[in-house]
Design an enzyme around this catalytic site. Structure first.
Site, PDB file in Angstrom:
ATOM      1  N   LEU A 113       0.820  -1.220   0.000  1.00 36.61           N
ATOM      2  CA  LEU A 113       0.000   0.000   0.000  1.00 36.61           C
ATOM      3  C   LEU A 113       0.850   1.264   0.000  1.00 36.61           C
ATOM      4  O   LEU A 113       1.796   1.358   0.782  1.00 36.61           O
ATOM      5  CB  LEU A 113      -0.854   0.038   1.272  1.00 36.61           C
ATOM      6  CG  LEU A 113      -2.216  -0.637   1.212  1.00 36.61           C
ATOM      7  CD1 LEU A 113      -2.069  -2.129   1.316  1.00 36.61           C
ATOM      8  CD2 LEU A 113      -3.080  -0.103   2.333  1.00 36.61           C
ATOM      9  N   GLY A 114       0.484   2.205  -0.834  1.00 33.04           N
ATOM     10  CA  GLY A 114       1.128   3.522  -0.807  1.00 33.04           C
ATOM     11  C   GLY A 114       2.590   3.482  -1.194  1.00 33.04           C
ATOM     12  O   GLY A 114       3.353   4.374  -0.842  1.00 33.04           O
ATOM     13  N   ALA A 115       3.001   2.453  -1.936  1.00 32.34           N
ATOM     14  CA  ALA A 115       4.426   2.262  -2.208  1.00 32.34           C
ATOM     15  C   ALA A 115       4.797   2.572  -3.656  1.00 32.34           C
ATOM     16  O   ALA A 115       5.896   2.266  -4.095  1.00 32.34           O
ATOM     17  CB  ALA A 115       4.830   0.842  -1.851  1.00 32.34           C
ATOM     18  N   GLY A 116       3.863   3.153  -4.409  1.00 31.66           N
ATOM     19  CA  GLY A 116       4.184   3.541  -5.786  1.00 31.66           C
ATOM     20  C   GLY A 116       3.885   2.483  -6.822  1.00 31.66           C
ATOM     21  O   GLY A 116       4.173   2.657  -8.000  1.00 31.66           O
ATOM     22  N   GLY A 118       0.802   1.408  -7.369  1.00 31.85           N
ATOM     23  CA  GLY A 118      -0.578   1.572  -7.826  1.00 31.85           C
ATOM     24  C   GLY A 118      -1.589   0.681  -7.139  1.00 31.85           C
ATOM     25  O   GLY A 118      -2.535   0.194  -7.772  1.00 31.85           O
ATOM     26  N   SER A 119      -1.444   0.494  -5.819  1.00 31.68           N
ATOM     27  CA  SER A 119      -2.411  -0.351  -5.108  1.00 31.68           C
ATOM     28  C   SER A 119      -3.804   0.260  -5.162  1.00 31.68           C
ATOM     29  O   SER A 119      -4.801  -0.447  -5.311  1.00 31.68           O
ATOM     30  CB  SER A 119      -1.985  -0.565  -3.654  1.00 31.68           C
ATOM     31  OG  SER A 119      -2.098   0.625  -2.891  1.00 31.68           O
ATOM     32  N   SER A 120      -3.870   1.590  -5.062  1.00 29.35           N
ATOM     33  CA  SER A 120      -5.204   2.220  -5.051  1.00 29.35           C
ATOM     34  C   SER A 120      -5.906   1.982  -6.382  1.00 29.35           C
ATOM     35  O   SER A 120      -7.074   1.578  -6.415  1.00 29.35           O
ATOM     36  CB  SER A 120      -5.101   3.716  -4.747  1.00 29.35           C
ATOM     37  OG  SER A 120      -4.329   4.397  -5.717  1.00 29.35           O
ATOM     38  N   ALA A 122      -5.428  -0.390  -8.595  1.00 31.78           N
ATOM     39  CA  ALA A 122      -5.770  -1.798  -8.800  1.00 31.78           C
ATOM     40  C   ALA A 122      -7.006  -2.178  -7.991  1.00 31.78           C
ATOM     41  O   ALA A 122      -7.918  -2.848  -8.493  1.00 31.78           O
ATOM     42  CB  ALA A 122      -4.582  -2.680  -8.419  1.00 31.78           C
ATOM     43  N   ASP A 164      -2.616   5.754 -13.775  1.00 27.65           N
ATOM     44  CA  ASP A 164      -2.629   4.515 -12.982  1.00 27.65           C
ATOM     45  C   ASP A 164      -3.849   3.652 -13.313  1.00 27.65           C
ATOM     46  O   ASP A 164      -3.741   2.438 -13.470  1.00 27.65           O
ATOM     47  CB  ASP A 164      -2.679   4.841 -11.475  1.00 27.65           C
ATOM     48  CG  ASP A 164      -1.384   5.417 -10.951  1.00 27.65           C
ATOM     49  OD1 ASP A 164      -0.632   6.016 -11.731  1.00 27.65           O
ATOM     50  OD2 ASP A 164      -1.123   5.259  -9.739  1.00 27.65           O
TER      51      ASP A 164
HETATM   52  N1  LIG Z   1      -5.366  -4.169  -0.135  1.00 35.10           N
HETATM   53  C1  LIG Z   1      -6.093  -3.054   0.037  1.00 35.10           C
HETATM   54  N2  LIG Z   1      -7.263  -3.096   0.697  1.00 35.10           N
HETATM   55  C2  LIG Z   1      -8.003  -1.973   0.860  1.00 35.10           C
HETATM   56  N3  LIG Z   1      -7.639  -0.742   0.407  1.00 35.10           N
HETATM   57  C3  LIG Z   1      -6.485  -0.655  -0.247  1.00 35.10           C
HETATM   58  C4  LIG Z   1      -5.657  -1.802  -0.477  1.00 35.10           C
HETATM   59  N4  LIG Z   1      -4.566  -1.400  -1.175  1.00 35.10           N
HETATM   60  C5  LIG Z   1      -4.712  -0.061  -1.341  1.00 35.10           C
HETATM   61  N5  LIG Z   1      -5.848   0.386  -0.803  1.00 35.10           N
HETATM   62  C6  LIG Z   1      -6.295   1.794  -0.748  1.00 35.10           C
HETATM   63  O1  LIG Z   1      -5.359   2.584  -1.449  1.00 35.10           O
HETATM   64  C7  LIG Z   1      -4.687   3.506  -0.546  1.00 35.10           C
HETATM   65  C8  LIG Z   1      -3.232   3.681  -0.989  1.00 35.10           C
HETATM   66  O2  LIG Z   1      -3.244   4.442  -2.187  1.00 35.10           O
HETATM   67  P1  LIG Z   1      -2.079   5.426  -2.608  1.00 35.10           P
HETATM   68  O3  LIG Z   1      -2.465   6.052  -3.885  1.00 35.10           O
HETATM   69  O4  LIG Z   1      -1.704   6.315  -1.471  1.00 35.10           O
HETATM   70  O5  LIG Z   1      -0.846   4.441  -2.848  1.00 35.10           O
HETATM   71  P2  LIG Z   1      -0.522   3.494  -4.089  1.00 35.10           P
HETATM   72  O6  LIG Z   1      -1.649   3.526  -5.047  1.00 35.10           O
HETATM   73  O7  LIG Z   1      -0.126   2.168  -3.557  1.00 35.10           O
HETATM   74  O8  LIG Z   1       0.777   4.189  -4.678  1.00 35.10           O
HETATM   75  P3  LIG Z   1       0.912   5.158  -5.970  1.00 35.10           P
HETATM   76  O9  LIG Z   1      -0.386   5.865  -6.155  1.00 35.10           O
HETATM   77  O10 LIG Z   1       2.043   6.058  -5.610  1.00 35.10           O
HETATM   78  O11 LIG Z   1       1.258   4.219  -7.076  1.00 35.10           O
HETATM   79  C9  LIG Z   1      -4.854   2.873   0.822  1.00 35.10           C
HETATM   80  O12 LIG Z   1      -4.777   3.840   1.865  1.00 35.10           O
HETATM   81  C10 LIG Z   1      -6.263   2.281   0.696  1.00 35.10           C
HETATM   82  O13 LIG Z   1      -7.261   3.295   0.819  1.00 35.10           O
HETATM   83  C1  LIG Z   2       1.808  10.949  -8.531  1.00 31.73           C
HETATM   84  C2  LIG Z   2       0.881  10.382  -9.611  1.00 31.73           C
HETATM   85  O1  LIG Z   2       1.287  10.927 -10.870  1.00 31.73           O
HETATM   86  C3  LIG Z   2       1.045   8.866  -9.741  1.00 31.73           C
HETATM   87  C4  LIG Z   2       0.745   8.055  -8.511  1.00 31.73           C
HETATM   88  O2  LIG Z   2       0.929   6.686  -8.786  1.00 31.73           O
HETATM   89  C5  LIG Z   2      -0.539  10.780  -9.291  1.00 31.73           C
HETATM   90  C6  LIG Z   2      -1.501  10.564 -10.447  1.00 31.73           C
HETATM   91  O3  LIG Z   2      -1.077  10.449 -11.605  1.00 31.73           O
HETATM   92  O4  LIG Z   2      -2.725  10.544 -10.178  1.00 31.73           O
HETATM   93 MG   LIG Z   3      -2.387   5.377  -5.870  1.00 33.79          MG
END
Ligand SMILES: Nc1ncnc2c1ncn2[C@@H]1O[C@H](COP(=O)(O)OP(=O)(O)OP(=O)(O)O)[C@@H](O)[C@H]1O
Ligand SMILES: C[C@@](O)(CCO)CC(=O)[O-]
Ligand SMILES: [Mg+2]
Length: 328
Positions: A113-116, A118-120, A122, A164
């Site tokens: 989560l939140g690690a770049g 794209g968990s959100s 997906a 994303d």
């Molecule tokens: N396994 C999960 N179950 C429920 N919610 C999740 C899960 N994985 C991600 N999320 C949601 O996505 C949020 C993280 O999204 P965020 O955009 O901050 O990080 P990311 O998508 O992993 O990284 P990035 O956008 O930089 O690629 C979590 O706080 C939660 O709301």
């Molecule tokens: C930082 C960003 O460019 C990518 C996050 O994965 C935000 C976005 O495109 O929505």
């Molecule tokens: Mg995200």
């Protein structure tokens, strides 16, 4: 139960700048989030998510009771944890016109989560796909991507790109510039990822870049320069020129660093990868902590990263040709 999965992604080029209309090239990777959805008899939403930092919690809320779920964590942690899923379910209600429908939602994810990675995106893509299918509507990939984008846009306070969500919905390598989203032919890339075990919050990091860009013309120029790097990167990708791809990834990392979205551990991993002979290395996604992406066909970078203090995990990632996958 209706179940869909969707892949995470790495950015070869262009994160952050893509929010301001520059092009970006993310690439889907074979780490997935799976979301199972079942319609309820009432209008409540019950979410079971093992991977959230709330230690495998289940929350139930909405419906006539409305309001906050009964769980003993701070409001901000709870909102951060549930907002993407909540908003995805709102999109399902909107698409299907079933405003009061309730669901049991189960989320399992291999994406940190939140690690770049794209968990959100997906989770949102898989949730909207499974949710709409549970009500008998199957969305085309383009509409699914658009609905998922609206979810990220809402949650990130109007600061999101389509990159994303389009990448996760369609799979493969893609190019996104504003609302122009297309798939790219990409060679098989030797992607190695380093993960520092941490996370950054996308909304906050995007807001930080926006402030810098508003305040300093040279920060706005930096964002535009990232666009130039991306355009060169596209040519290198089309030519299969991995050396040039690596050089441009290094350049892109420097520009992101200038915009304040790198961190000590991301920089440490980037340098460890370069020292090990990777063609290039950069942070991926919003930054602040989390993952770097590097290109190396040998084992050197993965091995070096696994011995780098501050790197919790190093692994090779395959390109995910398939975006959303309908499992049941
Ligand atoms: N396994 C999960 N179950 C429920 N919610 C999740 C899960 N994985 C991600 N999320 C949601 O996505 C949020 C993280 O999204 P965020 O955009 O901050 O990080 P990311 O998508 O992993 O990284 P990035 O956008 O930089 O690629 C979590 O706080 C939660 O709301
Ligand atoms: C930082 C960003 O460019 C990518 C996050 O994965 C935000 C976005 O495109 O929505
Ligand atoms: Mg995200």
């Amino acid at each position: 139960m209706t179940v869909s999965s969707a892949p995470g992604k790495v950015y070869l080029f262009g994160e952050h700048a893509v929010v301001y209309g520059e092009p970006a090239v993310p690439c889907a990777i074979e780490v997935r989030a799976r979301v199972g959805v079942e319609r309820r008899d009432d209008s409540k939403l019950r979410v079971h998510a093992d991977d959230l930092s709330l230690d495998g919690f289940t929350v139930e809320y909405g419906g006539d009771a409305g309001g906050r779920p009964d769980i003993d964590v701070s409001e901000s942690l709870l909102v951060a944890a549930t907002q993407y899923v909540d908003s995805a379910i709102e999109q399902v209600r909107d698409v299907t016109g079933e405003d009061d429908v309730g669901f049991d939602v189960t989320i399992e994810s291999d994406i940190p989560l939140g690690a770049g990675l794209g968990s959100s995106a997906a989770v949102v893509v898989a949730a909207i796909d499974a949710g709409t299918r549970a009500l008998g509507t199957t969305l085309e990939p383009a509409e699914l991507a658009e609905r998922a984008y609206r979810t990220e846009y809402d949650v990130q306070d109007g600061q999101a790109s389509r990159a994303d969500t389009f990448c996760s919905a369609t799979g493969g390598a893609v190019r996104v510039e504003g609302d122009d989203c297309r798939s790219l032919d990409a060679p098989d890339l030797p992607i190695v990822i380093g993960f520092d075990g941490g996370a950054g919050e996308t909304g906050e990091l995007v807001a930080g870049v926006r402030t810098l860009r508003d305040e300093y013309e040279f920060a706005a120029d930096t964002v535009e320069t990232i666009g130039d790097v991306v355009r060169n990167g596209e040519k290198a990708l089309a030519a299969g020129d991995i050396e040039e791809l690596g050089r441009l990834m290094n350049f892109n990392h420097g520009l992101l660093s200038a915009l304040g979205v790198s961190s000590r551990s991301l920089d440490t991993m980037v340098w460890a990868a370069r020292d090990a002979g990777a063609y290039g290395a950069k942070l991926t996604g919003a930054g602040g902590g989390g993952c770097i992406v590097t290109l190396d066909p040998t084992d050197e970078t993965e091995t070096a990263l696994s011995f780098t203090p501050g790197c919790e995990d190093a692994f090779r990632a395959e390109l995910a040709e398939e975006g959303v996958r309908r499992i049941e």
